[in-house]
Scaffold this motif. Structure first.
Motif, PDB file in Angstrom:
ATOM      1  N   PRO A 197       0.811  -1.228   0.000  1.00 56.66           N
ATOM      2  CA  PRO A 197       0.000   0.000   0.000  1.00 56.66           C
ATOM      3  C   PRO A 197       0.839   1.270   0.000  1.00 56.66           C
ATOM      4  O   PRO A 197       1.915   1.332   0.593  1.00 56.66           O
ATOM      5  CB  PRO A 197      -0.827  -0.128   1.290  1.00 56.66           C
ATOM      6  N   TYR A 198       0.326   2.268  -0.686  1.00 54.77           N
ATOM      7  CA  TYR A 198       0.902   3.608  -0.760  1.00 54.77           C
ATOM      8  C   TYR A 198       2.334   3.604  -1.307  1.00 54.77           C
ATOM      9  O   TYR A 198       3.202   4.338  -0.836  1.00 54.77           O
ATOM     10  CB  TYR A 198       0.845   4.297   0.611  1.00 54.77           C
ATOM     11  N   THR A 199       2.555   2.763  -2.303  1.00 55.37           N
ATOM     12  CA  THR A 199       3.839   2.761  -3.010  1.00 55.37           C
ATOM     13  C   THR A 199       3.675   3.351  -4.410  1.00 55.37           C
ATOM     14  O   THR A 199       4.377   2.975  -5.336  1.00 55.37           O
ATOM     15  CB  THR A 199       4.421   1.339  -3.086  1.00 55.37           C
ATOM     16  N   ASP A 200       2.729   4.291  -4.562  1.00 56.55           N
ATOM     17  CA  ASP A 200       2.457   4.900  -5.869  1.00 56.55           C
ATOM     18  C   ASP A 200       3.678   5.641  -6.410  1.00 56.55           C
ATOM     19  O   ASP A 200       4.003   5.539  -7.596  1.00 56.55           O
ATOM     20  CB  ASP A 200       1.289   5.883  -5.759  1.00 56.55           C
ATOM     21  N   LEU A 201       4.337   6.409  -5.542  1.00 56.87           N
ATOM     22  CA  LEU A 201       5.513   7.189  -5.944  1.00 56.87           C
ATOM     23  C   LEU A 201       6.762   6.567  -5.323  1.00 56.87           C
ATOM     24  O   LEU A 201       6.822   6.370  -4.105  1.00 56.87           O
ATOM     25  CB  LEU A 201       5.385   8.644  -5.481  1.00 56.87           C
ATOM     26  N   ASP A 202       7.736   6.247  -6.147  1.00 57.29           N
ATOM     27  CA  ASP A 202       8.999   5.702  -5.634  1.00 57.29           C
ATOM     28  C   ASP A 202      10.092   6.716  -5.929  1.00 57.29           C
ATOM     29  O   ASP A 202      10.370   7.019  -7.098  1.00 57.29           O
ATOM     30  CB  ASP A 202       9.309   4.368  -6.314  1.00 57.29           C
TER      31      ASP A 202
END
Length: 466
Positions: A331-336
């Motif tokens: 979860p919430y790994t949209d932006l790396d």
């Protein structure tokens, strides 16, 4: 052939034929071999399982990490004492320097105490395991007497030959002559291999925070060259409001945080706090996904000032463009966010790209998006990404013990490779963040509360580590 079978059967059994005066005929079979001890084999299997559970790679890496941390700390102490000897004015400077050295001695003593305790536990475990293995060896030799047809021996020989063949193939692949190419301003080339883990620790909060990130600043401020940073998602495994700093690797391993936390906001979560584990520190500035926005937050640790950089419209955020594998998504790994020799990068996806990875260079002064590249790899087939020498690398889940770097994108040539084939041994099932440090060419991973680092080998450097 039939005669050989009959002879073999006769060696195992004694046949007695009886015939009565009538038409009936009986045949008694007497087994001359000893009965196989199934209960003894079952007991041995249980003992082997217990031994495997006691001796784990985590225990070995724990000791190696402590030794490495102590070595680095002693080198730093030697350097500080040398500076004091040269520049001591006998007054204020000398007092401050002695205070710094005193703090370092306290940390070294704590590290030595932890190392002594760990060593003692390992010695007791080694003695106990040696005794168990010796008993198993003797019992296995006794059981081998029952393998009269040499079936088990033949399987063992075949397995050994297959292992030798695999080692030969691996050796041929890893010793291939590197391509003499240069990529932009970075002469290292592609990543050739990942070895390790070299460092393993659960830090000062073992088992507490499953999502987070850690590493070193590739462009540290003066006096902070040996510092490490750690961000733990302390709220719902999704949010955080501070970054924790350590004066060196040994301090991080034993859990002594100096100077401590740098707070972004007193509340968590709220505007401008951290969302997701993909965080990096570069030039004394923390880059991360702003809370509830498709924006990058730029938090200066010295001035405490926050600047925002909004990504293109249609960028997926709030767990709509996560890293995934077949069993779960992170979860919430949209932006790396990622760093390498040239600075900061952001890896994301948009509705316009139908979920494929998009890579953009993050420029500073002023904060803005630089050049952008569009790839053909679907983000939800990827578990993590990192940058090294201007090349994007993507990983995927293989098993709970193995991760594969399967994909690369060269920003200089625009070429994609879906068959990189570099495998990483994991200390836990899920790799929740990856940060490459060009300072020491190490890859820092945060895996289910475990902090692990790997040595990165480049093709134009071979296996040498300068």
């Amino acid at each position: 052939m039939k005669l050989n079978v009959v002879v073999a059967l006769c060696a195992l059994f004694t046949l007695t034929q009886q015939a009565s005066s009538g038409e009936k005929c009986t045949c008694d079979v007497h087994n001359t071999e000893k009965e196989f001890p199934h209960s003894k084999l079952k007991t041995m299997e249980n003992n082997v399982t217990d031994c495997n559970n006691q001796i784990t790679s985590q225990k070995v890496l724990e000791l190696e990490s402590l030794l490495l941390g102590l070595e680095l700390r002693l080198d730093q102490l030697k350097e500080d004492v040398s500076v004091l000897e040269k520049e001591d004015d006998g007054q204020l400077y000398g007092v401050l320097s002695l205070y710094v050295i005193e703090n370092e001695m306290v940390e070294i003593n704590q590290l030595i105490d932890k190392l002594n305790g760990t060593t003692l536990r390992h010695q007791l475990l080694t003695a106990d395991s040696f005794h168990q293995l010796e008993e198993l060896r003797i019992e296995m030799q006794e059981l081998e007497e029952f393998d009269t047809m040499q079936v088990v021996r033949g399987r063992f020989d075949n397995r050994r030959l297959k292992n030798d063949l695999n080692l030969c193939r691996i050796g041929l692949n890893t010793t291939a002559a590197p391509l003499q190419l240069k990529y932009g301003t970075c002469p290292l080339g592609h990543v050739q291999n990942i070895t390790g883990p070299r460092v393993y620790t659960q830090g000062e909060y073992p088992g507490s925070y499953y999502y987070g990130a850690w590493g070193r600043d590739p462009k540290p401020l003066a006096g902070k060259e040996s510092w490490y940073w750690l961000v733990m998602l302390t709220s719902s495994n999704a949010y955080s409001h501070y970054v924790r700093l350590y004066s060196g690797l040994s301090a991080l391993i034993i859990g002594v945080s100096v100077p401590g936390n740098v707070q972004i906001h007193p509340s968590n979560p709220t505007t401008n706090t951290i969302q997701g584990p993909n965080v990096v520190l570069y030039g004394g500035v923390l880059y991360y996904n702003c809370f509830n926005e498709y924006s990058i937050c730029h938090f200066n640790l010295t001035s405490k000032r926050i600047t925002k950089l909004q990504l293109p419209k249609g960028t997926r955020y709030n767990s709509k463009g996560n890293f995934c594998h077949l069993e779960t998504c992170y979860p919430y790994t949209d932006l790396d966010l990622a760093t390498d020799e040239s600075g900061v990068w952001v890896i994301y996806t948009t509705n316009q790209d139908f979920g494929n990875l998009v890579l953009s260079k993050v420029e500073d002064e002023p904060l803005r998006l630089g050049q952008t590249w569009h790839t053909s790899v679907y983000k939800q087939s990827v578990t993590n990404t990192f940058m090294a020498c201007g090349i994007l690398y993507a990983t995927r889940y293989v098993s709970k013990n193995l991760e594969e770097i399967f994909y690369s994108f060269d920003t200089t040539t625009g070429k994609e490779n879906f068959n990189v084939g570099i495998f990483m041994n994991k200390m836990a099932a899920n790799v929740l963040s990856l940060n490459y440090s060009p300072v020491d060419r190490m890859l820092h991973a945060y895996c289910d509360t475990h902090m692990v680092s790997y040595k990165v080998l480049f093709e134009l450097l071979g296996n040498e580590f300068p």
